[in-house]
Scaffold this active site. Structure first.
Site: not given
Ligand code: NAP
Length: 316
Positions: A137, A140-141
């Site tokens: 992701c 997200c990261d």
């Protein structure tokens, strides 16, 4: 033994499909129960800008959109339960759902909107380093400090891979897209965006042979195998590996009970959300391997609630 009350409708999953089903079922006075896992809101909560959901000319952040849908569902009487359902019995009505704590839920109609999740390449180092420089992701990261101004690899050749590569190029010094063929699967417009980005390059006909690193030190390199020549090359400046090779539907719970296709997506009767069992409906990515969009998920969520209402009326 005290038995759980029989709910009219239970909705399993809290992405746009489940929440739209909840809004419609709530407004139809069905007082729905929506069961969600640890992160309510589904895949959109791990998305940043959503630019293609109608009604938001300037775009909206994924989590914000999901919060708005949750509030709207709550306004019409949806009862939210956080629970991890581990077992379902769809052999008779009322249907029974049992969670990891042993609690049972009973319902006359069930709407399944459990979505889909990321696929992994399947090599050991990928799982060992997942969360330590390996991710599925980017949104997200990607912004994490570990990836700032670093060389990052994105695995895959579809729209997700292109989207992630473009996003990661904002943070990294360079992004290499690793694709197993010499032509991308992504739509032309997404391909062009990636080709036009000076920070993105491509490793064609290549598969990940090994992700090098440790949990202490994170990713310190990537060994690729050229699938045409068999040649192995090590890129020892890569510090992040983002796997973007598609998704799999969350349908394990229904194995042996509901009809599924060869990729384990739930099968619905064409033009409806009706599964192979009367009174069980499927909406969103769990039954859609074609469009997989928030707006199509919301659309099928609406269909599922209307069909559940009609089913309950006719079933008496
Ligand atoms: P996808 O279209 O299924 O693409 C998966 C990619 O990963 C393909 O290039 C595939 O290679 C590769 N792949 C699959 N298994 C692999 C493996 N084991 N090892 C290495 N590579 C592997 O999945 P997606 O990109 O997640 O897109 C899913 C759907 O969402 C698509 O319909 C897409 O259009 C849509 N989407 C749209 C947007 C947008 O419009 N903004 C953004 C994201 C996704 P091959 O090409 O060789 O099969």
């Amino acid at each position: 033994m005290s038995s759980a009350p029989v709910e009219k409708v239970i909705i399993l999953g809290s992405g746009p499909a489940g929440l739209t089903a909840a809004i419609y079922a709530g407004r139809a006075d069905l007082s729905p129960v929506l069961i969600h896992g640890s992160v309510p809101g589904g895949q959109l909560t791990i998305t940043t800008d959503v630019e293609n959901y109608p009604g938001f000319p300037d775009g909206i952040m994924g989590p914000e959109l999901m919060e708005a849908m949750e509030k709207q569902a709550a306004r019409f009487g949806t009862r939210f339960h956080r629970s991890f359902v581990t077992n379902v019995d769809l052999s008779k009505r009322p249907f029974t759902l049992t969670d990891s704590e042993g609690q049972s839920y009973l319902c006359d109609a069930l709407i399944i909107s459990t979505g889909a999740e990321a696929r992994w390449i399947g090599i050991e180092s990928e799982q060992h380093l997942n969360g330590y420089g390996v991710s599925a992701c980017a949104t997200c990261d990607g912004p994490l400090p570990a990836f700032r101004n670093q060389h990052i690899a994105v695995i895959g050749g579809g729209d997700t891979a292109m989207e992630e590569a473009n996003f990661l190029a904002k943070f990294g010094s360079k992004v290499t897209v690793v694709h197993r063929r010499d032509a991308l699967r992504a739509s032309k417009i997404m391909q062009q965006k990636a080709f036009d980005n000076p920070k993105i390059d491509f490793a064609w006909d290549s598969a990940v042979d090994e992700i090098i690193g440790s949990r202490e030190g994170g990713v310190t390199g990537l060994r690729l195998k050229n699938l045409k020549t068999g040649e192995l090359t090590t890129h020892d400046d890569i510090r992040g590996v983002f796997v973007a090779i598609g998704h799999k539907p969350n349908t394990e719970l229904f194995a042996g009970q509901l009809e599924m296709d060869e990729n384990r997506y739930l099968v619905t009767k064409p033009g409806t959300t009706q599964t192979s069992i009367a009174g069980v409906f499927a909406a969103g990515d769990v039954q859609d391997h074609v469009y997989r969009q928030a707006v199509t998920a919301a659309g099928t969520g609406c269909m599922a609630a209307i069909e559940a209402e009609r089913f309950l009326e006719s079933a008496g």
